[in-house]
Design an enzyme around this catalytic site. Structure first.
Site, PDB file in Angstrom:
ATOM      1  N   LYS A  99       0.841  -1.206   0.000  1.00 52.30           N
ATOM      2  CA  LYS A  99       0.000   0.000   0.000  1.00 52.30           C
ATOM      3  C   LYS A  99       0.870   1.248   0.000  1.00 52.30           C
ATOM      4  CE  LYS A  99      -3.863   2.011   2.676  1.00 52.30           C
ATOM      5  NZ  LYS A  99      -4.755   1.767   3.827  1.00 52.30           N
ATOM      6  N   SER A 137      -9.341   2.252   2.992  1.00 51.46           N
ATOM      7  CA  SER A 137      -8.388   2.967   2.159  1.00 51.46           C
ATOM      8  C   SER A 137      -7.434   2.054   1.395  1.00 51.46           C
ATOM      9  CB  SER A 137      -7.566   3.923   3.035  1.00 51.46           C
ATOM     10  OG  SER A 137      -6.856   3.209   4.044  1.00 51.46           O
ATOM     11  N   SER A 181     -10.100  -0.379   7.044  1.00 49.79           N
ATOM     12  CA  SER A 181      -9.444  -0.336   5.738  1.00 49.79           C
ATOM     13  C   SER A 181      -8.691  -1.591   5.333  1.00 49.79           C
ATOM     14  CB  SER A 181      -8.482   0.865   5.687  1.00 49.79           C
ATOM     15  OG  SER A 181      -9.189   2.062   5.857  1.00 49.79           O
TER      16      SER A 181
END
Length: 452
Positions: free
Chosen positions: A80, A149, A173
């Site tokens: 990420k 996210s 998330s």
């Protein structure tokens, strides 16, 4: 493409360690899928294909010689884009960080490289891990969000680009995008995976998405066996091998504040799944301690949001306002009036939630709950009301409670509603990560998936 929970995605565990594929051949298959589908899915911000091929060749040589560095030697992994990587920028989905390149690895990335994993690329995140979405689409239906996210990490796994991707969670998330995309995921005990530079938010947790329990556990344990957890925490504990499936004797339903937000079909799918289990089930009304936990968690999302806003405002208050979104500006403005006394009161409320959770430990082997309040919602960034949508990547209310509790949660793909995934989560006491994965493996093998 219609999703069914019997679908089984890309597995590393089943191919490379068994000799079915070499690391280089496995990587090339991933790159073929990326070339075919990334223009629509848009999971990646950056790819390091040349570096990945060199790492795959090295891993292939080691495995051919019988000297792999670990069970994940040669595994392509996506990271990420909130997490630092020495060989790729870390731009955090935010214009204020465009071109930002610290040229160092986060602790977890360094541990993955030591284990021989191939860091293939950086995945799309919402702006600063908050609510402003990136371009990623849901691999099962591009008109729907993949969640946030960790949008790119979830989509990259579901699309078969990588067997594992690292996400992070403050509210929902890791677990929510995994549930929307049909992935397995582990949100470990708070601090269970060393966050490196990302220590400033007390509910931030890093964890793996994957298509199999074996792959996510191997990644979590290879990281924690090298680093421990965050400073002062022991890390994800348990056997290095994937915990064997274990039948629970009793599970307790966790409704929390998400329950009224779940549509009738999704509630029915979850209830049908629970009724099918050959396990004793407790509902919140069956025991006063479970009812007390529900009351304690009834404002978990609001409390966690306010805690995080207070913690983040010091880091983000100096960002140029023309380089952040209107949603982010509104978050910063809303946090500006909070005081240290307000923060202390919020922490006390969170401590009360954790005490209520500890009290139910003797009642059941785990809590079970929907991992999201239904399938991934439609998301059209061009819609007239898009800018006013407070949750463009979906509702985290099914996950906010476990984030506030700091406890482990495992999502497993067991439900489909309207042709899209909807996950189920198992929730344990702190440091029961291995036990939750063992229970989840039993449920996945023993229970029939539900499609409605």
């Amino acid at each position: 493409m219609v999703y069914h929970p019997s679908w089984r995605g890309l597995s590393f565990h089943d191919q490379v360690p068994t000799g079915t594929a070499s690391p280089r051949a496995y990587l090339e298959a991933c790159l073929e899928r990326i070339a075919a589908h990334e223009p629509v899915v848009q999971a990646f911000v950056t790819l390091n294909i040349e570096g990945a091929r060199a790492a795959a060749d090295a891993a292939t040589t080691r495995r051919a010689a019988g000297r792999p560095l670990s069970p994940i030697d040669g595994m392509p992994i996506a990271i990420k884009d909130l997490i630092e990587t020495a060989d790729m920028p870390t731009q955090m989905g935010c214009a204020a960080y465009e071109g930002h390149w610290p040229r160092r690895d986060s602790a977890m990335v360094g541990a993955l490289r030591e284990a021989g994993a191939i860091i293939l690329g950086k995945t799309v995140t919402t702006e600063l891990g908050m609510s402003e979405p990136g371009p990623t689409t849901n691999p099962w239906n591009a008109a729907h969000t993949p969640g946030g996210s960790s949008s790119g990490s979830a989509a990259a796994v579901a699309a078969g680009f990588v067997p594992v991707a690292i996400g992070t969670q403050v509210a929902g998330s890791i677990i929510r995008p995994a549930a929307y995309c049909g992935n397995w995921a582990l949100k470990p005990t708070q601090g269970g995976i060393h966050r490196g530079e990302r220590q400033g938010t007390s509910q931030s947790t890093a964890g793996p998405h994957g298509n199999t329990a074996e792959d996510i556990w191997a990644v979590a344990r290879e990281i924690s066996s090298r680093l421990g957890g965050d400073p002062g925490t022991p890390g994800v504990m348990g056997p290095m091998a994937t915990p064997a499936p274990r039948r629970p004797m009793r599970l307790a339903i966790m409704r929390t504040e998400c329950w009224p937000r779940i549509d009738a079909t999704s509630q029915a799918a979850f209830e049908r799944f629970v009724r099918s289990l050959d396990v004793e089930i407790l509902w919140p009304e069956d025991h006063p301690l479970l009812a007390a936990l529900e009351r304690a968690l009834s404002q978990a999302m609001a409390i966690g949001t306010r805690i995080t806003a207070f913690e983040n405002r010091w880091a983000y208050r100096s960002l140029p306002r023309d380089k952040i979104s209107a949603r982010m500006r509104a978050r910063l403005d809303a946090s500006a009036t909070a005081t240290a006394d307000d923060y202390a009161s919020l922490l006390a409320e969170r401590a009360a939630m954790r005490a209520a959770h500890a009290a139910i430990a003797p009642l059941a082997d785990a809590l079970i709950a929907p991992a999201c309040p239904g399938p991934a919602p439609l998301w059209n960034p061009q819609a007239p009301d898009a800018a006013a949508n407070p949750r463009p990547t979906g509702d985290p209310s099914c996950n906010a409670g476990t984030s506030a509790l700091g406890c482990p949660a495992v999502t497993l793909p067991m439900l489909a509603v309207g042709g899209l995934p909807m996950g189920v989560q198992l929730i344990g006491q702190p440091h029961q990560d291995a036990q939750m994965l063992a229970l989840a493996r039993w449920l996945h093998a023993a229970a029939a998936p539900v499609a409605m």
